[in-house]
Enzyme design. Structure first.
Site, short mmCIF file in Angstrom:
data_model
loop_
_atom_site.label_atom_id
_atom_site.label_comp_id
_atom_site.label_asym_id
_atom_site.label_seq_id
_atom_site.Cartn_x
_atom_site.Cartn_y
_atom_site.Cartn_z
N CYS A 177 -1.82 10.53 -4.47
CA CYS A 177 -2.90 9.48 -4.07
C CYS A 177 -2.75 9.48 -2.68
O CYS A 177 -3.56 8.83 -1.92
CB CYS A 177 -2.34 8.12 -4.56
SG CYS A 177 -0.50 7.66 -4.26
N GLN A 186 -7.46 3.43 -7.13
CA GLN A 186 -6.89 4.80 -7.00
C GLN A 186 -6.94 5.43 -8.42
O GLN A 186 -7.34 6.72 -8.68
CB GLN A 186 -5.44 4.50 -6.59
CG GLN A 186 -4.96 5.98 -6.62
CD GLN A 186 -5.43 6.86 -5.24
OE1 GLN A 186 -5.35 6.25 -4.31
NE2 GLN A 186 -5.73 8.08 -5.60
N1 CP Z 1 -4.04 5.79 -1.61
C1 CP Z 1 -4.07 4.80 -0.84
O1 CP Z 1 -4.42 3.82 -1.06
O2 CP Z 1 -4.06 5.07 0.49
P1 CP Z 1 -4.05 4.31 1.76
O3 CP Z 1 -2.65 3.28 1.47
O4 CP Z 1 -4.06 4.66 2.89
O5 CP Z 1 -5.02 3.14 1.39
N1 NVA Z 2 3.19 3.45 -4.46
C1 NVA Z 2 2.44 3.49 -3.09
C2 NVA Z 2 1.00 4.04 -3.02
C3 NVA Z 2 0.22 3.92 -1.65
C4 NVA Z 2 -0.92 4.30 -1.92
C5 NVA Z 2 2.74 2.16 -2.52
O1 NVA Z 2 2.71 1.01 -3.07
O2 NVA Z 2 3.15 2.21 -1.45
#
Ligand code: CP
Ligand code: NVA
Length: 309
Positions: free
Chosen positions: A261, A131
């Site tokens: 993200c 990310q």
């Molecule tokens: N940002 C991200 O990692 O999205 P997903 O959880 O959909 O893979």
């Molecule tokens: N902080 C979040 C990011 C998801 C892409 C999680 O770990 O769920």
């Protein structure tokens, strides 16, 4: 010797800059890299759900001429069936790399130790390195000198925040992390980020006051409740109220752009209209997941590859 990507905490400014440059090169000329992973197979192992990571790795690997095998613990009941180290050793018998999204960072360490092929962290409790590559790639597409960028992350101190900190200060950015009291980032990551800032020239600022974001060019947020955290939203909503990213905050801080993200929760951590507005880089960020990951794959699996320019 094989190289894993578990966290970026040992990657230098130069290595990170080269990776971003490679990502831009692949993005601008994908055809030149169509055979970079020719004949190579990657296993993607997911203990948690995913949209962006799963699809961008699958399509990205395909664009590089490689092949992805998707394994998820929901349909395959992987967890508990055998030891992680045996799973890693088995997967390495067939696959050329393992991409893994796991609950505990220690699972990745076990996989990396037992598998004789590169292991790439696709998110764990502590980091989300893929990310961070997409995030800084996106930012660098809008600012000529990324080392002059001031980025303010606002919200829960989590895996995404840790990777933003570790990568950002190495690139020379000022990273401002604003969290409510009790939701701060990990203290070991703070110490490591400060060490990297001293070495590479970036700066880390920590605050619980949202006004610390004034003057930042880029605002960033993430979900207030990460995957695996079953806390009811009602229990934390009041604590996070006031940390929402919206148009008023963009105006107050003078920020140019907003990042997230995703998955995003409209009108919780970010207003829906900001996601859809002109200052939103969310979908450019999502697209860049693939280009950033393809650079990681080429770097770890196809170092000697000559692009067919
Ligand atoms: N940002 C991200 O990692 O999205 P997903 O959880 O959909 O893979
Ligand atoms: N902080 C979040 C990011 C998801 C892409 C999680 O770990 O769920």
């Amino acid at each position: 010797m094989k190289k894993d990507l578990l966290s970026f905490k040992d990657w230098s400014a130069e290595q990170l800059t080269e990776l971003l440059t490679l990502a831009k090169t692949i993005k601008s000329n994908p055809k030149a890299y169509r055979t970079a992973l020719d004949g190579l197979s990657v296993v993607a192992l997911f203990e948690k759900p995913s949209l962006r990571t799963r699809v961008s790795f699958d399509i990205g690997i395909n664009k590089l001429g490689g092949h992805l095998v998707y394994l998820d613990s929901q349909s395959n009941k992987l967890a508990g069936r055998e030891d992680v180290k045996d799973m890693g050793a088995n997967l390495a018998c067939w696959a050329d790399a393992i991409v893994a999204r796991v609950f505990a960072h220690s699972t990745l360490e076990e996989l990396a130790e037992s598998a004789e092929v590169p292991v790439i962290n696709a998110l764990c409790d502590m980091y989300h390195p893929c990310q961070a590559v997409a995030d800084y790639l996106t930012i660098s597409e809008h600012y000529e000198d990324i080392s002059k960028v001031k980025l303010a992350y606002i919200g829960d101190g989590n895996n995404v925040t840790h990777s933003l900190m570790l990568v950002g200060v190495a690139l020379g950015c000022e990273v401002i992390v604003i969290t409510p009291k009790g939701y701060e980032v990990d203290s070991d990551i703070i110490a490591l980020t400060e060490k990297r800032a001293a070495e590479f020239g970036g700066k880390l600022t920590l605050s619980t006051n949202i006004d610390a974001a004034i003057g930042a060019q880029v605002l960033y947020t993430d979900t207030w409740l990460s995957m695996g955290d079953d806390t009811p939203l009602a229990n934390i909503k009041d604590t996070f109220a006031g940390y929402e990213l919206n148009e008023a905050l963009m105006e107050k801080t003078g920020a140019d752009y907003v990042l997230h993200c995703q998955p995003a929760h409209r009108d919780l951590e970010i207003s829906g209209s900001l996601i859809d507005g002109k200052q939103s880089l969310l979908f450019q960020q999502a697209e860049n997941r693939m280009h950033g990951q393809n650079a990681i794959l080429v770097e770890l699996l196809a170092q000697g590859f000559e692009p067919k320019i």
